[in-house]
Design an enzyme around this catalytic site. Structure first.
Site, PDB file in Angstrom:
ATOM      1  N   GLU A 191       8.663   2.794  -0.891  1.00  0.00           N
ATOM      2  CA  GLU A 191       7.234   2.703  -0.583  1.00  0.00           C
ATOM      3  C   GLU A 191       6.926   1.494   0.295  1.00  0.00           C
ATOM      4  OE1 GLU A 191       6.455   5.554  -1.075  1.00  0.00           O
ATOM      5  OE2 GLU A 191       4.858   5.570  -2.554  1.00  0.00           O
ATOM      6  N   THR A 229      -0.839   5.812   5.589  1.00  0.00           N
ATOM      7  CA  THR A 229      -1.188   4.940   4.470  1.00  0.00           C
ATOM      8  C   THR A 229      -1.520   3.535   4.979  1.00  0.00           C
ATOM      9  OG1 THR A 229       0.322   6.178   3.090  1.00  0.00           O
ATOM     10  CG2 THR A 229      -0.360   4.053   2.249  1.00  0.00           C
TER      11      THR A 229
END
Ligand code: ADP
Length: 309
Positions: free
Chosen positions: A131, A184
């Site tokens: 991530e 994101t």
């Protein structure tokens, strides 16, 4: 399929934030996920030998599966090499945890083939490294439910403390993914760094209410708690017709509706599959006239997380 040297893995999609729980709440889906093949190899390190379904980097250091897997091997001091094939169904940048599915699948599969030295919970911090590559922040709100299944709460990041939460069995998610890309990293950049005391009080009241509602299987309480006064008002600007999707989902009985992760996907939670399907119809009716392509997934909450196929 598995023997000691190869495993086929289902890597579930996930909904992070779940309205009020920005960066801390998440849930795993059954109806959408990737597939991965992981096999031992004589070459040290990790090589990604195939990716189908999405145009993503094969280089180990640029793919979240490679980065997360290498961190795990480093921690375990293992010289064992692995080859990974990735079959993507979850589009990158969808907000349904595309990067998390690959990170979680890689660490779970490698750990399995090494004889399970670590627990699912212990694998979270390595999947978080994927991530970090995808979004610049090592957040756990997608990888935790991808690995543990169900609803999860990241109570603390330092030290990492992830709690598995129960959920009522008739809970369904409807997710619409408009085919526009929202990175994101971009949707984090537009967020304000400060909030008011009033917003904070509303938000932590709702997080507590959602957790209590999940434990007591109180659908009304879950519904009242699925509100986000901090992130949604800002991020929803990036999503065409968000307000109409939300109000019309609730009109046909959805418990709540919000942005899935950093968007552009929008999710609704409902009691029962019939309501989840009615919500999907509402979403379709709003999106078809817009001329924007979209996909809709109706899914039970996935209770197992990443699993062997
Ligand atoms: P999502 O919220 O759906 O995970 P993100 O925008 O967080 O989407 O992550 C996608 C980013 O991660 C893209 O820049 C993509 O190139 C990168 N990436 C690297 N490896 C993978 C992978 N195996 N699966 C998905 N995305 C990956």
């Amino acid at each position: 399929m598995s023997n000691n040297s190869e495993i086929e893995v289902f890597c579930p999609g996930t909904i992070a934030n779940v309205s009020c729980g920005f960066d801390v709440m998440g849930l795993a889906l059954d109806g959408i996920g990737d597939r991965m093949l992981i096999r031992k190899s004589n070459q040290k390190g990790i090589s990604i030998t195939k990716i189908e379904g999405q145009n993503l980097p094969l280089e180990t250091q640029k793919n979240v599966a490679g980065v997360a897997g290498l961190k795990l091997l480093e921690h375990l001091n293992s010289d064992q090499g692995f080859e990974i094939e990735i079959y993507k169904n979850i589009k990158a940048g969808s907000g349904i945890g595309s990067s998390a599915a690959s990170s979680a699948g890689a660490v779970w599969g490698i750990n399995f083939l090494l004889g399970e030295p670590l627990s699912r919970k212990e694998l979270i911090e390595f999947a978080m490294e994927g991530e970090r590559l995808a979004s610049g922040v090592a957040h756990a709100d997608n990888v935790a439910p991808a690995l543990l299944g169900g609803f999860t709460l990241v109570r603390s990041y330092e030290p990492l403390d992830v709690i598995s939460l129960p959920h009522p069995s008739e809970l369904y998610a409807t997710v619409i993914h408009p085919q526009i890309e929202v990175k994101t990293a971009d949707s984090r950049r537009i967020l304000k760094q400060n909030i008011t005391m009033k917003q904070a009080i509303t938000q932590w009241g709702n997080v507590g209410g959602l957790v209590a509602g999940l434990f007591t299987e109180d659908y009304d309480l879950i519904s009242r708690s699925l509100e986000d006064v901090i992130v949604e008002p800002i991020r929803s600007i990036l999503i065409p017709e968000f307000d109409r999707i939300k109000s019309s989902s609730k009109e046909v009985g959805a418990l709540g509706c919000g942005i899935s992760g950093s968007g552009p996907s929008v999710f609704a939670l409902s009691k029962g599959e019939a309501t989840a399907k009615a919500v999907a119809e509402q979403m379709k009716n709003i999106y078809i006239p817009l001329g924007i392509d979209f996909e809709i997934h109706i899914s039970k909450i996935n209770t197992e997380g990443v699993k062997q196929l």
